[in-house]
Design a protein around this motif. Structure first.
Motif, PDB file in Angstrom:
ATOM      1  N   GLY A 226     -52.560 -53.822 -46.903  1.00 30.13           N
ATOM      2  CA  GLY A 226     -52.166 -55.000 -46.502  1.00 30.13           C
ATOM      3  C   GLY A 226     -50.640 -54.928 -46.249  1.00 30.13           C
ATOM      4  N   ASP A 227     -49.812 -53.852 -46.375  1.00 31.18           N
ATOM      5  CA  ASP A 227     -48.571 -53.710 -45.993  1.00 31.18           C
ATOM      6  C   ASP A 227     -48.387 -53.302 -44.273  1.00 31.18           C
ATOM      7  N   GLU A 228     -47.256 -53.752 -43.877  1.00 28.71           N
ATOM      8  CA  GLU A 228     -47.224 -53.497 -42.467  1.00 28.71           C
ATOM      9  C   GLU A 228     -45.901 -52.337 -42.359  1.00 28.71           C
ATOM     10  N   PHE A 229     -46.184 -51.760 -41.333  1.00 32.62           N
ATOM     11  CA  PHE A 229     -45.380 -50.550 -40.974  1.00 32.62           C
ATOM     12  C   PHE A 229     -44.837 -50.453 -39.515  1.00 32.62           C
ATOM     13  N   ASP A 230     -43.720 -50.048 -39.211  1.00 36.28           N
ATOM     14  CA  ASP A 230     -43.264 -49.861 -37.919  1.00 36.28           C
ATOM     15  C   ASP A 230     -43.114 -48.438 -37.377  1.00 36.28           C
ATOM     16  N   ILE A 231     -43.508 -48.249 -36.126  1.00 40.04           N
ATOM     17  CA  ILE A 231     -43.521 -46.751 -35.528  1.00 40.04           C
ATOM     18  C   ILE A 231     -42.385 -46.942 -34.347  1.00 40.04           C
TER      19      ILE A 231
ATOM     20  N   PRO B  58     -42.333 -43.327 -24.451  1.00 44.72           N
ATOM     21  CA  PRO B  58     -41.815 -44.248 -25.497  1.00 44.72           C
ATOM     22  C   PRO B  58     -42.723 -45.422 -25.745  1.00 44.72           C
ATOM     23  N   ALA B  59     -42.516 -45.873 -27.319  1.00 44.28           N
ATOM     24  CA  ALA B  59     -43.053 -46.946 -27.510  1.00 44.28           C
ATOM     25  C   ALA B  59     -42.595 -47.715 -28.884  1.00 44.28           C
ATOM     26  N   GLU B  60     -42.899 -48.795 -29.225  1.00 41.26           N
ATOM     27  CA  GLU B  60     -42.556 -49.420 -30.521  1.00 41.26           C
ATOM     28  C   GLU B  60     -43.678 -50.283 -30.992  1.00 41.26           C
ATOM     29  N   LYS B  61     -44.274 -49.923 -32.146  1.00 35.94           N
ATOM     30  CA  LYS B  61     -45.752 -50.595 -32.623  1.00 35.94           C
ATOM     31  C   LYS B  61     -45.482 -50.947 -33.847  1.00 35.94           C
ATOM     32  N   THR B  62     -46.067 -51.861 -34.469  1.00 33.71           N
ATOM     33  CA  THR B  62     -46.460 -52.401 -35.817  1.00 33.71           C
ATOM     34  C   THR B  62     -47.780 -52.420 -36.296  1.00 33.71           C
TER      35      THR B  62
ATOM     36  N   THR C 281     -37.171 -33.891 -25.950  1.00 33.14           N
ATOM     37  CA  THR C 281     -37.081 -34.464 -27.286  1.00 33.14           C
ATOM     38  C   THR C 281     -37.707 -35.654 -27.649  1.00 33.14           C
ATOM     39  N   VAL C 282     -38.482 -35.611 -28.437  1.00 34.31           N
ATOM     40  CA  VAL C 282     -39.228 -36.790 -28.928  1.00 34.31           C
ATOM     41  C   VAL C 282     -38.539 -37.348 -30.443  1.00 34.31           C
ATOM     42  N   THR C 283     -38.031 -38.526 -30.166  1.00 30.37           N
ATOM     43  CA  THR C 283     -37.318 -39.025 -31.548  1.00 30.37           C
ATOM     44  C   THR C 283     -38.455 -40.150 -32.214  1.00 30.37           C
ATOM     45  N   VAL C 284     -38.756 -39.782 -33.341  1.00 27.19           N
ATOM     46  CA  VAL C 284     -39.817 -40.729 -34.125  1.00 27.19           C
ATOM     47  C   VAL C 284     -39.357 -41.051 -35.323  1.00 27.19           C
ATOM     48  N   ASN C 285     -39.812 -42.280 -35.511  1.00 24.98           N
ATOM     49  CA  ASN C 285     -39.392 -42.939 -36.960  1.00 24.98           C
ATOM     50  C   ASN C 285     -40.522 -43.698 -37.384  1.00 24.98           C
ATOM     51  N   LEU C 286     -40.989 -43.577 -38.750  1.00 24.90           N
ATOM     52  CA  LEU C 286     -41.902 -44.550 -39.258  1.00 24.90           C
ATOM     53  C   LEU C 286     -41.290 -45.176 -40.471  1.00 24.90           C
ATOM     54  N   TYR C 287     -41.266 -46.629 -40.348  1.00 24.97           N
ATOM     55  CA  TYR C 287     -40.599 -47.311 -41.333  1.00 24.97           C
ATOM     56  C   TYR C 287     -41.517 -48.109 -42.010  1.00 24.97           C
ATOM     57  N   VAL C 288     -41.330 -48.463 -43.212  1.00 22.72           N
ATOM     58  CA  VAL C 288     -41.895 -49.467 -44.151  1.00 22.72           C
ATOM     59  C   VAL C 288     -41.209 -50.634 -44.464  1.00 22.72           C
TER      60      VAL C 288
END
Length: 86
Positions: free
Chosen positions: A18-23, A53-57, A79-86
């Motif tokens: 049930g938790d959301e995350f952002d990419i 490039p993309a921004e997703k939830t 260069t691919v910059t990636v982040n996974l946020y909780v």
């Protein structure tokens, strides 16, 4: 995290049910970036892929480990910059 080679992924993050995350995927690159999930943190399955490039939830339907990165054979240049946020 910056990716400049194939077979490179973010550290796995466990997302509770049930938790959301952002990419976030940014940079100038020629590569295919995969979002993957796993129940055990060992065997990974592709969830989605991006070539720009993309921004997703997202939302975890049950508890899963997630990671983002480039598989073997998926990187050409840049260069691919990636982040996974909780």
């Amino acid at each position: 995290m910056d990716i400049t080679a194939q077979n490179t992924f973010t550290p796995a993050v466990f997302i509770q049910a049930g938790d959301e995350f952002d990419i976030s995927i940014s940079g100038t690159f020629v590569a295919t970036v995969f979002v993957q999930r796993s129940k055990d943190g060992i065997t990974w399955a592709d969830v989605d892929s991006y070539t720009a490039p993309a921004e997703k939830t997202g939302r975890a339907g049950s508890g899963w480990h997630f990671r983002v990165g480039v598989k073997i054979g998926g990187y050409t240049s840049g260069t691919v910059t990636v982040n996974l946020y909780v």
